[in-house]
Design an enzyme around this catalytic site. Structure first.
Site, short mmCIF file in Angstrom:
data_model
loop_
_atom_site.label_atom_id
_atom_site.label_comp_id
_atom_site.label_asym_id
_atom_site.label_seq_id
_atom_site.Cartn_x
_atom_site.Cartn_y
_atom_site.Cartn_z
N LYS A 160 -23.79 -74.66 18.04
CA LYS A 160 -23.90 -74.91 16.59
C LYS A 160 -22.54 -75.37 16.07
O LYS A 160 -21.79 -76.02 16.80
CB LYS A 160 -24.44 -73.67 15.87
CG LYS A 160 -25.69 -73.10 16.55
CD LYS A 160 -26.42 -72.12 15.70
CE LYS A 160 -27.56 -71.53 16.51
NZ LYS A 160 -28.50 -70.78 15.71
N HIS B 292 -34.18 -78.92 16.14
CA HIS B 292 -33.82 -77.51 15.96
C HIS B 292 -34.26 -77.07 14.57
O HIS B 292 -34.19 -77.85 13.62
CB HIS B 292 -32.31 -77.32 16.14
CG HIS B 292 -31.92 -75.88 16.24
ND1 HIS B 292 -31.85 -75.07 15.13
CD2 HIS B 292 -31.63 -75.10 17.31
CE1 HIS B 292 -31.50 -73.85 15.53
NE2 HIS B 292 -31.37 -73.84 16.83
N GLU C 54 -32.89 -75.37 12.40
CA GLU C 54 -31.85 -75.50 11.36
C GLU C 54 -31.79 -76.94 10.85
O GLU C 54 -31.48 -77.18 9.67
CB GLU C 54 -30.50 -75.01 11.91
CG GLU C 54 -30.50 -73.49 12.03
CD GLU C 54 -29.57 -72.93 13.08
OE1 GLU C 54 -28.68 -73.67 13.56
OE2 GLU C 54 -29.72 -71.75 13.44
N GLU D 92 -38.73 -71.84 20.05
CA GLU D 92 -37.76 -71.02 19.32
C GLU D 92 -38.40 -70.50 18.04
O GLU D 92 -38.38 -71.19 17.00
CB GLU D 92 -36.52 -71.84 18.97
CG GLU D 92 -35.73 -72.32 20.16
CD GLU D 92 -34.26 -72.42 19.82
OE1 GLU D 92 -33.45 -71.76 20.48
OE2 GLU D 92 -33.92 -73.15 18.88
N GLY E 252 -31.02 -65.88 15.71
CA GLY E 252 -29.90 -65.23 15.02
C GLY E 252 -30.22 -63.87 14.44
O GLY E 252 -29.40 -63.30 13.72
N SER F 81 -32.32 -65.16 19.95
CA SER F 81 -31.68 -63.87 20.23
C SER F 81 -31.74 -63.47 21.71
O SER F 81 -31.91 -62.29 22.04
CB SER F 81 -32.26 -62.77 19.34
OG SER F 81 -31.94 -63.04 17.98
#
Ligand code: PEP
Length: 264
Positions: free
Chosen positions: A19, A104, A106, A176, A182, A220
């Site tokens: 990241k 992703h 994000e 994911e 996270g 995670s």
């Protein structure tokens, strides 16, 4: 749930996603530790790190000739041109880049990237000789309403519809769950088993070779849970965020993948 055959991938692939972390000095320490650590791992294990764009040249310089490959975390959907701030797949390839994460969560959330754009990015990566790591995942709310399969299917089919069978057979898929990223708590083994079997079925419907691509789990992952998650059928490795920033955490995760290697 699908009744497709399980993965035939016999090697684990573990990819770090840095990241927006790193710096020239700390990267050097971390990358050198990974190169050293990989020297004693079984030959089947594959490891890579996806670094911020400015560090591609450093990754190229420090990792070339080692067992650690490198990649980017995003790409432009365009070939070239007046797209201020964008980086093309061809530019990334100039630095020996192997992998490109696309889609992703994000990027999907903070940059409003939709399924078609993600598919275009995967296509640009393949055209430039990179391996796209296509991320799919449902939010906590979507999971709560039992929309997981519907969401994953929409995200994945946009990519599969755009690519030829040959192209799709060259990509990597990463499941994911957004709620696990996270959070410190991974998805449970039973959930991962069901979702990966579902994804395997979706891939196989595109073509036999597509049904055999690596499907990674991400969210995670840490040394304490990696072996259990890597042992789940159809989990061919992992995409690791936070724990990829420290060799002390990332190498044991890789080692957990190496431990599965002999089992196939
Ligand atoms: C990720 O963002 O790709 C990821 C897996 O993050 P983390 O391991 O920190 O949950």
């Amino acid at each position: 749930m699908s009744r497709m055959p399980e993965s035939s991938v016999s090697t684990k692939l573990v990819i770090g996603n840095w990241k927006m972390h790193g710096g020239l000095r700390s990267n050097e320490v971390l990358l050198n530790a990974l190169v050293d650590g990989m020297k004693s791992m079984p030959p089947g294990l594959k490891v890579g790190v996806c670094v911020p764009f400015p560090y591609l040249a450093q990754a190229n310089a420090l990792l070339a000739g080692s067992r650690v490959e490198w990649g980017v975390q995003d790409l432009s959907s365009h070939h070239e041109g007046a797209y201020t701030g964008e980086v093309s797949a061809v530019m990334a390839a100039d630095f020996g880049t192997r992998y490109a994460i696309v889609g992703h969560s994000e990027r999907r959330e903070y940059h409003r990237e939709g399924a078609i754009l993600v598919a275009e990015k995967a296509e640009r990566a393949l055209e430039a000789g990179l391996t796209p790591i296509v991320c799919v995942g449902e939010t906590a709310e979507e999971r709560e309403y039992a929309f997981t399969e519907r969401v994953l299917s929409a995200q994945l089919s946009a990519v599969l519809d755009r690519l030829s069978v040959e192209q799709a057979a060259s990509m990597v898929l990463a499941y994911e769950p957004v709620w696990a990223i996270g959070s410190g708590t991974s998805a449970g083994v039973d959930d991962v088993r069901d979702v990966h079997a579902f994804l395997r079925g979706q891939l196989a419907a595109k073509g036999e070779a597509v049904g055999r691509i690596p499907v990674l789990y991400g969210g995670s992952l840490k040394p304490e849970n990696a072996a259990a998650l890597f042992a789940v059928p159809n989990v061919d490795g992992g995409l690791v965020g936070g724990a990829s920033l420290s060799a002390d955490k990332f190498l044991p995760i890789c080692e957990a993948g190496a431990g599965q290697w002999a089992l196939g």
